[in-house]
Enzyme design. Structure first.
Site, PDB file in Angstrom:
ATOM      1  CG  ASN A   1       1.320   3.589   4.097  1.00 11.46           C
ATOM      2  OD1 ASN A   1       1.198   2.671   3.290  1.00 11.46           O
ATOM      3  ND2 ASN A   1       1.336   3.392   5.399  1.00 11.46           N
TER       4      ASN A   1
ATOM      5  CB  THR B   1      -0.908   0.027   1.249  1.00 19.90           C
ATOM      6  OG1 THR B   1      -0.106  -0.064   2.429  1.00 19.90           O
ATOM      7  CG2 THR B   1      -1.935  -1.083   1.217  1.00 19.90           C
TER       8      THR B   1
ATOM      9  CD  GLU C   1      -1.811   1.450   5.406  1.00 25.87           C
ATOM     10  OE1 GLU C   1      -1.478   0.422   4.792  1.00 25.87           O
ATOM     11  OE2 GLU C   1      -1.729   1.563   6.632  1.00 25.87           O
TER      12      GLU C   1
END
Ligand code: ADP
Ligand code: RBF
Ligand code: MG
Length: 146
Positions: free
Chosen positions: A34, A32, A84
């Site tokens: 962020n 992910t 995320e």
């Protein structure tokens, strides 16, 4: 397939991709990108935590389909909120420091703590496949250029 809910208005967020705990790829196999903590200011005041989907660009390239968690990662008892996004695209390298822009167009489910890591991973895979299909259809595909 999840039962999505379209947002009344798309929500845009942007920032530089920052480092997290490194758990996405390593523990879940789902990286992910962020957003910085500061980007949370871009959320409408009434925005609820949860799992959402939409579109993303990285350094102006895209849009790519994306699914994102907005919240506290209850599975891991995080003490700060994160946004995320996981992009439905295979990147050759990390892109920490790149400029990411997302537009959130729909809601998939609430965040949850599952019995096992495997269950969380299964649920996230269902989020990803649902988002992949939903974003090919109206009203979500239209917002590709939003
Ligand atoms: P961290 O906790 O530092 O965010 P992750 O494992 O979640 O660690 O993600 C690491 C990085 O992987 C992201 O910041 C991004 O640069 C990269 N990445 C590679 N492919 C993807 C993808 N498909 N979606 C999101 N990020 C990706
Ligand atoms: N974390 C949770 O604790 N509970 C969840 O239900 C949850 N759902 C997620 C769904 C998606 C589509 C994504 C991309 C992430 C989700 N996460 C969830 C966040 C996940 O725990 C986090 O991205 C990793 O721990 C890496 O920081
Ligand atoms: Mg991450």
């Amino acid at each position: 397939m999840r039962e999505p809910r379209a947002l009344e208005a798309p929500v845009r967020m942007s920032g530089e991709v920052v480092k997290g705990f490194g758990r996405g790829s390593k523990v879940l196999g789902i990286p992910t990108a962020n957003l910085p903590h500061d980007a949370l200011k871009q959320l409408p005041r009434s925005f609820e935590t949860g799992i959402y989907f939409g579109w993303a660009t990285v350094d102006g390239v895209g849009p790519y389909k994306m699914v994102t968690s907005v919240g506290w990662n209850p599975q891991f008892a995080n003490t700060s909120m994160t946004v995320e996004p996981h992009l439905l695209h295979s990147f050759p390298d990390d892109f920490y420091g790149s400029s990411i822009k997302i537009v959130i167009v729909g809601h998939l489910r609430a965040e949850a703590k599952f019995e096992s890591l495997e269950s969380l991973i299964d649920e996230i895979h269902l989020d990803i496949s649902s988002a992949g299909e939903l974003l090919d259809c109206e009203p979500y595909s239209f917002l590709r250029s939003a």
